[in-house]
Design an enzyme around this catalytic site. Structure first.
Site, PDB file in Angstrom:
ATOM      1  N   GLU A 314       0.880  -1.183  -0.104  1.00  0.00           N
ATOM      2  CA  GLU A 314      -0.051  -0.060   0.058  1.00  0.00           C
ATOM      3  C   GLU A 314       0.940   1.018  -0.054  1.00  0.00           C
ATOM      4  O   GLU A 314       0.767   1.877   0.952  1.00  0.00           O
ATOM      5  CB  GLU A 314      -1.125   0.138   1.084  1.00  0.00           C
ATOM      6  CG  GLU A 314      -2.052  -1.170   1.169  1.00  0.00           C
ATOM      7  CD  GLU A 314      -3.013  -1.243   2.386  1.00  0.00           C
ATOM      8  OE1 GLU A 314      -2.825  -0.462   3.341  1.00  0.00           O
ATOM      9  OE2 GLU A 314      -3.965  -2.083   2.052  1.00  0.00           O
ATOM     10  N   GLU A 434      -4.814  -8.640  -0.830  1.00  0.00           N
ATOM     11  CA  GLU A 434      -5.491  -8.373   0.399  1.00  0.00           C
ATOM     12  C   GLU A 434      -7.209  -8.298  -0.375  1.00  0.00           C
ATOM     13  O   GLU A 434      -7.174  -7.463  -1.099  1.00  0.00           O
ATOM     14  CB  GLU A 434      -5.397  -7.417   1.320  1.00  0.00           C
ATOM     15  CG  GLU A 434      -4.018  -7.329   1.741  1.00  0.00           C
ATOM     16  CD  GLU A 434      -3.569  -6.255   2.859  1.00  0.00           C
ATOM     17  OE1 GLU A 434      -4.709  -5.635   3.252  1.00  0.00           O
ATOM     18  OE2 GLU A 434      -2.428  -6.020   3.260  1.00  0.00           O
TER      19      GLU A 434
END
Length: 702
Positions: A314, A434
């Protein structure tokens, strides 16, 4: 330790038996392609699980060069191909045809080409024994030119694109097959990514080999091990990683590899701890990042090729000038990551490497930025990654996002389509590194169970359709780290089923029946999802079609007489549970619930602690609206009247209360009367009023 070794010994026996079984499934078929040619086909079942398997097919050309090929075989037990790579695979009944893609249509003499696929099976999975190549039976010999068909194979079967392959991005090669074999995946969250002193600092126990053994038994083929390194690194200029921490990570990686997992490790919360300062401190951040990956590349240089590296989790930047600078900084990190790993040699020379978009977002601009990096690097062993937590209003239950509706579905479709079109269509694999719902970290009722199940059923189906590998985010809330049991077995059953097939669902997983008065027939809409409805069952007993229920098209109607029998004495809550059974997938649970409209009571409290008494009487809370007397929206996020579940309000069914959180009152006008409308799943709406005066809160029914 003894318990762990005992489990691993049992698993070793099971794995040994599976290897023996797979050895029996391997067929090496020597075949003849066509005149003046011959070939050898090696068809192998490389892994198998209940309902699914992975196959690999290698074709070696023993004769004249081949330009354009089509391999055909027949499945003998109803198997089907659900996903393929390095070939275009179609089927007509039991007959399967695999045709080359643009970059592998030519096979030189004694050259070979391979492709792989995931398939489904029931009952048995026998290996095909007969193949044809370009329409000629494969018999195991090299035929003479005199026996050749009149048509040239290259003329009759050529699927090469008009553009030269050298002008397009090279194919992903083995990376595509590896990522397909990684499906499905699981995240070991909130352990090594914890930002405290060690892996237990966020409340999870130390990772054990037994945990990984048990995750493997659940059917997962890959495991992502997020790791935060910053607090375990020394200062400039060497930025040395703590040896004990690196050794501990390596120990768990080795356990996972020994279990047969593909394993992904990364640089995790460093993204917001120090990498995010790159706009103002570029040189130091880049040096630290490079030093970290130099050490990791060296430490894992000889590790199994099933170990995968992910550059950063991220990625994000603070204080940048905007999108252009963000893109340039991330490209610099990804580029240096690849350079360092490849230069370290050993298995790192071809190790699959995972590159994220900014924020691991699937927005088109972010996807385009990563596409540019892939074009520049021109490396066939690169993988793209994004994350997916669903349509935000549904994922956290805000703005009335209580149901898996068309908006939620189209958000998923849009994100998966964007990455599939940008990468998979070009032979670049994609991992959803994810996935989940943000509400998982909150109250268990944040997202209603049936709506949650529909979301995951569709997610698994559409990811398969787009050839995306998925990795479930689990920070300990799903699979018990010591109990080795699922906290929500129904949810996992739906997720696991979605890996290989579709399941039928319905418009709801409940039917509410009033506690008093007459009982009326009630109808649910079936979402068949390509299946057919078979029966309605209570326990082991089938209900009687035509008497207890009727089905007309996609409308399932429970008769008044059946509901009257099922609710019995009509005590509050669930009085019966039914299962709608379909031709595939898991059954759909339907709870028959007796209720009366909930009753709320007046209360006083403070902005720090306010709860109102609530007699739920069999009902459950779906959402809450908040408005001022003039109709404007009250409370946080006042662009909507519907407040965020558990952040601003939360029911407690055991204590018979509804709490209004401090976060709600923090953005409520002083002395202004707020009208709350509580929406319940039965369809009941109850109005309540609260007034804040300083830190004092008064709640009333008028």
């Amino acid at each position: 330790m003894a318990g762990r070794h005992t489990l691993r010994a049992r698993l070793a026996v099971a794995i040994g038996a599976a290897v023996a079984l797979l050895a029996g499934l391997v067929a090496v078929v020597t075949t003849n392609a066509y005149a003046a040619a011959g070939c050898r086909v090696d068809y192998r079942v490389t892994s198998q699980w209940p309902g699914g398997f992975t196959g690999n097919v290698a074709v070696t050309n023993l004769g004249d060069p081949v330009t354009g090929w089509a391999l055909q075989w027949t499945f003998g037990a109803g198997q089907t191909v659900t996903q393929a790579w390095n070939a275009t695979v179609t089927a007509s009944g039991a007959q399967v045809t695999a045709v080359n893609v643009g970059y592998n249509g030519s096979i030189a003499t004694n050259g070979s080409v391979s492709f792989g696929f995931n398939g489904s099976w029931t009952g048995s999975n026998p290996v095909p024994t007969t193949f044809t190549l370009n329409g000629t039976a494969c018999t195991g010999g090299v035929t003479s030119p005199s026996a050749s068909p009149s048509a040239s194979p290259s003329a009759s079967r050529s699927t090469s694109p008009s553009a030269s392959p050298s002008t397009s991005t090279p194919p992903a090669g083995n990376a595509m097959a590896a990522v397909a074999a990684m499906q499905p995946g699981w995240n070991l969250g909130n352990s090594f990514d914890a930002t405290g002193a060690d892996e237990t600092s966020w409340g999870n126990p130390r990772v054990t080999a037994a945990l990984l053994d048990n995750i493997r038994v659940q059917g997962f083929n890959s495991i992502r091990i997020p790791v935060t390194w910053g607090q375990h690194m020394g200062g400039a200029p060497s930025y040395t990683v703590d040896a004990a921490w690196l050794a501990r990570v390596k120990e768990v990686v080795d356990w996972a590899l020994a279990d047969g997992f593909y394993v992904m490790i990364n640089v995790h919360h460093d993204s917001w701890q120090w990498i995010n300062t790159m706009p103002a401190d570029r040189t130091n951040v880049q040096n630290k990042y490079n030093a970290l990956w130099t050490q990791l590349a060296a430490a894992f240089r000889t590790a199994s090729p099933k170990l995968v590296f992910e550059s950063v989790n991220e990625p994000q930047f603070t204080g940048s000038s905007g999108d252009a600078q963000n893109a340039e900084l991330l490209a610099a990190l990804n580029t240096e990551f690849r350079r360092i790993v490849r230069a370290s040699g050993g298995n790192n020379a071809t190790r699959p490497l995972v590159l994220p978009t900014l924020h691991t977002s699937a927005d088109q601009a972010r996807v385009d930025e990563l596409t540019a990096t892939f074009n520049q690097l021109n490396d066939p062993n690169l993988i793209a990654t994004v994350h997916f937590y669903g349509y935000w209003p549904f994922s956290v239950n805000i703005a009335g996002g209580t149901r898996f509706d068309s908006a939620v579905e189209q958000d998923l479709v849009g994100q998966f389509d964007r990455v599939a079109n940008a990468f998979v269509s070009r032979g670049i694999p994609v991992i959803i590194g994810e996935y989940g719902l943000l509400g998982f970290d909150r109250h268990t009722g944040t997202i209603e169970q049936g709506e949650k199940l529909k979301f995951f059923e569709y997610l698994g189906y559409y990811a398969r359709a787009k050839k995306l590998t998925t990795m479930l985010w689990d920070n300990g809330q799903h699979f018990g780290r010591t109990s080795f049991a699922w906290s929500d077995p129904e949810l996992f059953a739906q997720i696991k089923s979605s890996w290989t097939t579709r399941s039928g669902t319905a418009s709801a997983d409940f039917v509410y029946v009033p506690r008093t008065g007459s009982v009326a027939a009630q109808t649910l809409t079936l979402n068949l999802n390509g299946t057919t409805f078979q029966s309605l069952r209570q326990g082991s007993t089938d209900l009687v079609r035509g008497t207890d229920y009727t089905v007309s098209g996609n409308q399932l109607t429970l008769t008044a007489s059946a509901l009257t029998r099922l609710v019995g004495s009509r005590s509050y809550g669930v009085n019966a549970t039914l299962q709608a059974r379909f031709s595939a997938g898991v059954p759909w649970r339907i709870n028959i619930i007796t209720y009366d409209p909930p009753l709320l009571s007046a209360a006083t409290g403070t902005t720090a602690a306010f709860t109102l008494p609530a007699q739920f009487r069999g009902d459950q809370l779906a959402t809450m609206e908040a408005r001022y007397a003039d109709g404007s929206n009250a409370g946080p996020q006042n662009w909507t009247s519907f407040k965020e579940f558990d952040v601003t309000f939360a029911p407690d069914y055991a204590a018979n209360t509804i709490a209004l959180r401090p976060a709600f009152f923090a953005e409520v006008n002083d002395t202004a009367k707020v009208t709350l409308t509580f929406h319940f799943w039965s369809g009941t709406k109850v109005t309540y009023y609260v007034t804040k005066s300083g830190t004092t809160v008064t709640g009333s029914l008028t």
